[in-house]
Design a protein around this motif. Structure first.
Motif: not given
Length: 123
Positions: A44-50
């Motif tokens: 979730q957090e990794w993709l949230a930055e994307a």
């Protein structure tokens, strides 16, 4: 010419978002054995930055296309630049202190994009 800088900044930021999304699986795998909940939060957090990068890039493109050179566009560029600078500082204080080269590139790329937007907002 005044529209070139925002479009370049949007391109850099948008591509940086793609560079976040593509390696998500291998990034999560690099954490080894973690609980399912921790894995979900990490994804979730990794993709949230994307998604953040894509959203900011989209905002820049739309504001430039619809109202480039206006006061609204200038202030939009400044707000996005501020956001990018906050993310650059956050990354410089956290991820960039690791051995991962991409985290070291991130603050530079975000800062360059912010500067392009700030210059565009002043021309």
């Amino acid at each position: 010419m005044e529209e070139v800088l925002p479009y370049v900044a949007a391109g850099l930021v948008g591509l940086w978002g793609i560079s976040h999304a593509i390696p998500t699986r291998s990034v999560v795998a690099g954490f080894g054995e973690i609980s399912v909940d921790n894995r979900r939060v990490l994804v979730q957090e990794w993709l949230a930055e994307a998604v953040t990068m894509w959203s900011l890039a989209t905002l820049i493109v739309v504001v430039t296309a619809v109202g480039g050179g206006t006061s609204t566009a200038d202030w939009s560029y400044r707000v996005v630049a501020g956001t990018l600078l906050v993310l650059a500082v956050l990354t410089a204080l956290t991820g960039a202190r690791t051995e991962v080269v991409w985290f070291k590139i991130c603050p530079v790329l975000l800062t360059v994009s912010a500067v392009l937007l700030l210059v565009a907002s002043l021309t």
